[in-house]
Design a protein around this motif. Structure first.
Motif, short mmCIF file in Angstrom:
data_model
loop_
_atom_site.label_atom_id
_atom_site.label_comp_id
_atom_site.label_asym_id
_atom_site.label_seq_id
_atom_site.Cartn_x
_atom_site.Cartn_y
_atom_site.Cartn_z
N UNK B 894 27.95 5.70 44.43
CA UNK B 894 29.21 5.67 45.17
C UNK B 894 29.37 4.46 46.06
N UNK B 895 28.32 3.67 46.15
CA UNK B 895 28.32 2.60 47.13
C UNK B 895 29.34 1.52 46.83
N UNK B 896 29.89 0.97 47.88
CA UNK B 896 30.66 -0.27 47.83
C UNK B 896 31.68 -0.38 46.73
N UNK B 897 31.75 -1.54 46.13
CA UNK B 897 32.73 -1.78 45.09
C UNK B 897 32.12 -2.56 43.95
N UNK B 898 32.84 -3.54 43.49
CA UNK B 898 32.41 -4.27 42.30
C UNK B 898 31.06 -4.93 42.48
N UNK B 899 30.92 -5.66 43.57
CA UNK B 899 29.75 -6.52 43.69
C UNK B 899 28.50 -5.76 44.08
N UNK B 900 28.66 -4.57 44.58
CA UNK B 900 27.50 -3.91 45.17
C UNK B 900 26.54 -3.34 44.15
N UNK B 901 27.09 -2.74 43.14
CA UNK B 901 26.23 -2.15 42.12
C UNK B 901 26.84 -2.48 40.77
N UNK B 902 25.99 -2.81 39.82
CA UNK B 902 26.50 -3.06 38.48
C UNK B 902 27.03 -1.77 37.89
N UNK B 903 28.05 -1.94 37.07
CA UNK B 903 28.71 -0.75 36.56
C UNK B 903 27.74 0.17 35.84
N UNK B 904 26.89 -0.38 35.00
CA UNK B 904 25.96 0.46 34.26
C UNK B 904 24.99 1.17 35.19
N UNK B 905 24.52 0.45 36.18
CA UNK B 905 23.63 1.08 37.14
C UNK B 905 24.32 2.25 37.82
N UNK B 906 25.55 2.00 38.16
CA UNK B 906 26.31 3.02 38.87
C UNK B 906 26.49 4.26 38.02
N UNK B 907 26.88 4.03 36.77
CA UNK B 907 27.09 5.18 35.90
C UNK B 907 25.79 5.92 35.64
N UNK B 908 24.74 5.16 35.41
CA UNK B 908 23.45 5.81 35.14
C UNK B 908 23.02 6.62 36.35
N UNK B 909 23.21 6.04 37.53
CA UNK B 909 22.85 6.79 38.75
C UNK B 909 23.67 8.06 38.85
N UNK B 910 24.95 7.94 38.51
CA UNK B 910 25.81 9.12 38.56
C UNK B 910 25.33 10.20 37.62
N UNK B 911 25.04 9.83 36.39
CA UNK B 911 24.58 10.83 35.43
C UNK B 911 23.26 11.45 35.90
N UNK B 912 22.39 10.62 36.43
CA UNK B 912 21.10 11.15 36.86
C UNK B 912 21.28 12.13 38.01
N UNK B 913 22.12 11.73 38.96
CA UNK B 913 22.27 12.59 40.13
C UNK B 913 22.91 13.92 39.80
N UNK B 914 23.72 13.93 38.76
CA UNK B 914 24.36 15.19 38.39
C UNK B 914 23.33 16.24 37.99
N UNK B 915 22.16 15.79 37.58
CA UNK B 915 21.19 16.75 37.07
C UNK B 915 20.03 16.98 38.03
N UNK B 916 20.02 16.28 39.15
CA UNK B 916 18.82 16.34 39.98
C UNK B 916 18.71 17.66 40.75
#
Lengths: 138, 1078
Positions: B894-916
């Motif tokens: 959820x952090x920041x915007x474009x420059x803060x996290x790469x899109x793939x990282x962001x999505x992967x983190x999202x998917x991972x967190x959904x299951x934690x």
């Protein structure tokens, strides 16, 4: 006399649309009460969505070419909505999210249903009026 | 209060005087029947007869519990009109009787104050008098008296003399109380010398005085002398809001004095809420707020056990955690609880150490379930009619007890065979399911590997990678099913690290082999590789070498061979091995850059759909051919902040969603491993895993040299952990409440049935509750999580977790029983889901808004009475919530915007967190930061062990000392931070020759020095604490930009990073918003 036929045809098209929308609503209700699984439900709904859109488009066009501008105008919001959904590729029911979207999908179709019923009454009214006028004329 | 709950049975009071026990107590009897020995110690002799109807409890303790909560056993007097007003209630028994009664078993209902590690807030010593006279809110006196604005009533050890003095005052009363009830009044007098007169007056003269006095005590900020709790114990109903507050606390206090170590008494005082002085200068940033005093979860997650105390037969919280262990009794109450009401469920979580979930086989009787609501028999059902009927705790239907299950009831209403019936005493059990629970014979464990062998842009990397991958599958498979040693040895071409890994894994593996032996002869495997064509492998056991078949028609995929693509591992072992040996070399010369993932998945689906199983996809690049090809839609900075932003995070192509739905239908769970260093559209690929109950493993810019261990470990874990096949999960709950939405990686098969093709212990699911009725009539709500699955051994099993939760009518009570961990986990899931349809900004602000709303509501509860003007108050159990909220807003998803996290990282983190699961989620949000240099440098560190060193530091840059060496651990990776002034010798010791090189290229290996050995041991210890992911070690030097920034500094959640505020600003911000319309 021709006008009467126009209204009759419009009436039947509207009935067809109503049937399609009610069919979708039934599929959703069945899903909600766990009579069918989401796969069947969504495939049933998705099968009739394009026919619904096309029929609606035909109706609008039909009014337009037969010169019933008002009715045509009345049909346009519905058509616009459909086209917008289609271009956003959100017209089909998503089997994976169907339960989360259930209430929205139902609401949307209930609105359509109400809209169609209004159109139906209008066209019946016009049909009767034309019929009466025709008979007066005669 | 009394008027508010006329319908509430008062379970405890057995005597005819029961008319007016403080009704406020009822909700709290939840705490009550806790601990066997203590409780029984307090029990008045009159108690037992009342409990005769209760059956299945394991001791007198549980009996009292049952009487407290069983809705079907309501003592009649709770409707007694005398409850409604304190004066009427007290007029008749003006003297002795009520007091004799007062030490009813509620007393023992010791809120077994779990010796929480944060002791209560304490007033300064000088204010002791007000403490004693005003037992409940020690903070209250503090504020009006003008303590320095920056002062925070932060947790501190209660070592000052004042507290112990007050403690001493109370303590003596105890022995009397539990020994002689009739004399309770008298004995209390010596115990509390200050109150003797009052007590006398209350009991003898005018029952009204205390009530009035009490009200007075609230109206006026200066506490008047009358002891509020004495009258209450005497059974006075309190005027509503005030009474609630005091009723609880005074009782708690005494109880704690009775049971807990002395300090508990004081703890009870402060438990009500905590406050934080944010000072008067709200506008400015340094508002007199002392950052050091802010609450921090440095002791890791404490599982809530307030319920465990009262409902001893509940399942362990690691299986089911509710956001609050007190269900609101009405819609209006729920609407004032601004957090999500729901649960985090982890049905297959590892059982706590030393416990084992009993497996029960109902051969003769069939599985006992309620006829109407299909609830499984559980510890909370009651047996009546001398054991011939049982009453379902969820729908209250009377069911017949099958003949073979019948057992007599003893005098207390318990079944005499209770000891032999684990399902009647354990909150978590497993039943062996008979054939009625199968739609087909239980499937064998099935692993299918779908491997992308196209050449990704960086060819050299790929070669390593692919070969590595295959080696590893090879190794893991073999290890998994038997011959561990051979392949470990055979594969040991890597360096020393391997030895380390091997030692670790082998032990684990032998164990897993033993566990999985039953499944072993049935296990099936299959392989498909693909680039622009799809390669099938015939691995029939009669062949010497696998046969490869290539299908190049991507538009109309077909399976060239009906059988033999999926083979039994034990039969075709040699062929599978031959295949794995030859595969790396087979594609070494491959120059094909295309990747036809979609068609390959379709083909795999055709092969697997007969049986289902687990599909592991190894993807190198963006799928570029056939159905499901993805565009390089990339990450567009201009889109951020607009309404189209969320579109980046949702699957581009519906193919993946639909494919996942189909896979789920045929019991195929998909795990996706992606390795690309460029954009791979995780958002789309992830849908495949999300809707089939799998998970995403993302290794950006994978290098086998550095990421190898991580992949090896995680793949091994994926293959060897306890997996439940073709599972479905349902959560049943009592009348009036309903689970309305579910959040996590799964697909819903019907409104409340989660389809989970392959589920394991690392997956947790969120669910939200809603009330169906405007007013709940029951006193307890029961939850039953049921997972029906096929175990690897081929047995169909039903895992059942049951929990009971009290219904409360008081908002304060809900806050008091809130569980930060569950709330944060649910928040995270909701926020991530929100980020899929709204801007990130919206998702973040919704988190903040809900926290603000809740705190505002809480403030309204208390602030008025206590003149907490400029202070921030929050419930004690939720003291970390604002911090976790901040951490959530700063998490990679959820952090920041474009420059803060790469899109793939962001999505992967999202998917991972959904299951934690909750624990891992909290660790990810607020990672631990540990200073290790002292430990490493100290010569004999063995003595003081790891515990001392595991002291977590606040996540702020001020914790980092440039002379130190720190380890940062978020459960997914380690960052080892070398201070600028960290001794070069020590660095040399740790890293050998590498110490001088740039750290990005250095892997932390074992060296022949004491320090290195100790560091590795430490890291191993940290890794062992949660084996679900492997933490790869990143080394970073202070000041080494940009690595330091993105590895560590952005993750120091308490600091101000980019646009996000720091912890103290955040608190000020929240406080200001809370006050705005408070």
């Amino acid at each position: 006399m021709g006008d009467l036929f126009v209204w009759l045809i419009a009436f039947f098209i509207l009935i067809a649309l109503l049937v399609i929308v009610i069919f979708q609503l039934m599929a959703l209700a069945d899903l909600e009460f766990d009579y069918i699984n989401p796969y069947d439900s969504s495939s049933r709904i998705n099968k009739v969505i394009l026919p619904e859109y096309i029929t609606e488009g035909v109706l609008c066009l039909f009014f337009l070419i037969t010169g019933h501008w008002c009715m045509s105008l009345l049909c346009i919001p519905y058509l616009y909505y459909n086209v917008r959904l289609y271009t956003q590729r959100q017209h089909l029911v998503d089997v994976t999210e169907i339960f989360n979207m259930l209430s929205w999908e139902k609401k949307q179709r209930l609105f359509k249903l109400g809209y169609l019923i209004v159109l139906l009454f209008l066209s019946i009214f016009w049909m009767i009026l034309t019929a009466l006028e025709d008979s007066d004329y005669d | 209060m009394g008027t508010e709950n006329p319908g509430r049975p008062n379970p405890v009071t057995g005597s005819p005087f029961a008319a007016a026990p403080p009704p406020t107590a009822t909700p709290f009897s939840a705490f009550g029947p806790v601990v066997g020995s203590e409780a029984s110690g307090f029990r008045p002799p009159a108690q037992p007869p009342q409990n005769t109807m209760l059956s299945m409890s394991s001791g007198s303790v549980a009996v009292s519990q049952a009487s407290g909560f069983r809705p079907n056993n309501p003592p009649s007097r709770f409707n007694d009109p005398s409850l409604t007003s304190s004066s009427t209630a007290y007029a008749p028994p003006a003297s002795g009787p009520p007091f004799q009664r007062y030490p009813t078993p509620q007393f023992p209902s010791v809120h077994q104050a779990p010796p929480i590690s944060q002791p209560p807030f304490q007033p300064p010593a000088g204010q002791l008098p007000s403490l004693t006279s005003f037992h409940l809110q020690p903070q209250v006196p503090v504020v009006p008296m003008g303590s320095p604005p920056s002062r925070l009533n932060a947790p501190q050890l209660s070592s000052d003399s004042s507290s112990s003095a007050s403690r001493m005052n109370f303590q003596p009363s105890l022995p009397h109380m539990d020994s002689s009830y009739s004399a309770a009044r008298a004995t209390l007098q010596p115990a509390l010398p200050g109150y003797v007169k009052q007590a006398n007056a209350i009991s003898q003269a005018s029952p009204l005085t205390p009530v009035q006095a009490q009200q007075g005590s609230y109206a006026a900020p200066t506490p008047p002398p009358p002891p509020p709790f004495l009258p209450q114990q005497g059974g006075f109903a309190q005027p509503p809001p005030v009474g609630t507050l005091f009723g609880l606390h005074s009782r708690d206090q005494i109880q704690q004095l009775g049971s807990a170590p002395p300090i508990g008494g004081i703890q009870g005082l402060a438990e009500d809420f905590s406050s934080l002085s944010l000072g008067s200068v709200l506008g400015s940033i340094d508002s007199g707020l002392d950052p050091k005093a802010l609450p921090r979860p440095l002791d890791s997650d404490v599982e809530p056990n307030s319920l465990g105390d009262s409902y001893t037969m509940n399942c362990n919280p690691r299986f089911l955690r509710l956001t609050t262990s007190a269900i609101p009794s009405s819609q209006s109450l729920l609407s004032r609880w601004h957090f999500p009401l729901g649960a985090i469920v982890c049905p297959l979580a590892k059982a706590p150490d030393g416990e084992k979930i009993p497996v029960i086989n109902f051969v003769s009787t069939g599985i006992i379930r309620c006829r109407r609501c299909r609830t499984y028999v559980n510890p909370y059902v009651t047996f009546t009619d001398s054991g011939r009927k049982w009453c379902c705790n969820i729908c209250a239907l009377l069911n017949e007890v099958p003949g073979d299950y019948f057992a007599q009831l003893d005098a207390t209403g318990r079944r005499i065979d209770l000891d032999q019936r684990p399902e009647l005493t354990n909150g978590s059990v497993e039943f062996v399911a008979p054939t009625e629970y199968m739609v087909r014979p239980p499937m064998p464990p099935l692993y299918f590997f779908l491997i992308d062998v196209s050449v990704s842009a960086v060819r050299s990397v790929w070669l390593l990678q692919s070969g590595f991958l295959l080696d590893m599958i090879h190794e893991v498979l073999c290890r998994n099913y038997g011959e561990c040693f051979r392949y470990v040895a055979h594969d040991n071409k890597d360096s020393l690290d391997m030895v380390f890994i091997r030692e670790m894994v082998v032990a684990q593996t032998i164990k897993s082999c033993l566990d999985e032996l039953p499944g072993y002869p049935r296990t099936q495997v299959g392989f498909i590789t693909f680039d622009s064509t799809i390669h099938f492998y015939n691995m029939k056991s009669s062949l010497m070498q696998p046969q490869m078949m290539v299908v190049s028609d991507l538009d109309d995929v077909f399976v060239p061979l009906p059988d033999d693509l999926l083979v039994n591992l034990s039969e075709s072992r040699s062929v599978v091995e031959a295949f794995l040996d030859s595969l790396p070399s087979m594609f070494q010369e491959n120059v094909n850059v295309e990747s036809a993932l979609g068609p390959a998945v379709k083909a795999t689906f055709m092969v697997m759909s007969q049986l289902g199983g687990k599909l592991l996809i190894f993807q190198n690049t963006l799928p570029s051919l056939g159905v499901g090809r993805l565009k390089l839609r990339g990450d567009d900075p201009r889109v951020y902040g607009t309404d189209k932003e969320h579109a980046l995070r949702i699957p581009e192509d519906l193919f993946y969603k639909n494919m996942a739905a189909e896979c789920t239908k045929y019991q195929i769970g998909v795990n996706v491993y992606t390795f690309s260093d460029k954009y791979t559209d995780i958002a789309s690929l992830g849908a495949l895993a999300k809707y089939s109950g799998g998970q995403i493993y993302y290794y950006p810019s994978f290098q086998s040299a550095t990421h190898g261990e991580k992949l090896r470990h995680e793949l091994a874990r994926d293959l060897t952990r306890e997996t439940a096949w073709e599972a479905v999960m349902r959560i049943r709950c009592g009348k009036g409440v309903r689970f309305t939405s579910y959040h996590g990686n799964f697909m819903l098969r019907s409104t409340d049935l989660l389809a989970l093709p392959a589920v394991d212990c690392d997956k947790a699911y969120g669910a939200q509750l809603s009330l169906e009725e405007t007013l709940l009539t029951s006193k307890t709500v029961y939850f039953q999580v049921v997972l029906l699955y096929t175990a690897s051994c081929g047995e169909r099993r039903i895992r059942i977790h049951t929990a009971a939760v009290p219904v409360v009518a008081d908002l304060g009570e809900m806050y008091r029983h809130a569980d930060t961990g569950a709330i944060v986990s649910l928040f995270a899931r909701l926020a991530i889901e929100k980020s899929l349809s709204y801007k990130l900004e919206d998702a973040r602000s919704s988190v903040q808004l809900r926290i603000v709303k809740a705190l505002r509501e809480y403030r309204n509860l208390y602030a008025m009475q206590h003149r907490l003007g400029g202070r921030m108050i929050y419930p004690e159990p939720l003291k970390f919530l604002p911090l976790y909220g901040l951490a959530l807003c700063k998490s990679a998803a959820l952090r920041g915007g474009y420059a803060d996290v790469q899109l793939d990282d962001r999505c992967a983190a999202g998917f991972t967190m959904m299951a934690l699961p909750v624990k891992a989620m909290l660790k990810l949000l607020y990672p631990s930061l540990i200073r290790v240099d002292e430990y490493l440098l100290k010569p004999s560190a063995q003595a003081n062990g790891f515990e001392n060193i595991m002291k977590r530091l606040p996540l702020t840059i001020e914790s980092l000392d440039s002379r130190g060496l720190y380890v940062y651990d978020d459960g997914f990776r380690f960052v080892v931070w070398f201070g600028r002034m960290f001794s070069p010798d020590a660095a040399m010791n740790l890293l050998g020759q590498d110490a001088a090189v740039e750290f990005s290229k250095v892997a932390l290996g074992k060296h022949e020095t004491e320090m290195s050995r100790k560091l590795m041991e430490l890291l191993k210890k940290l890794r062992d604490s949660d084996p679900s992911y492997y933490q790869l070690c990143n080394l970073v030097r202070q000041g080494e930009q940009p690595r330091e920034g993105h590895l560590l500094l952005t993750n120091l959640v308490e600091d101000q990073i980019g646009g996000a505020s720091g912890y103290s600003d955040w608190m000020v911000q929240i406080h200001r918003q809370v006050q705005q319309s408070a």
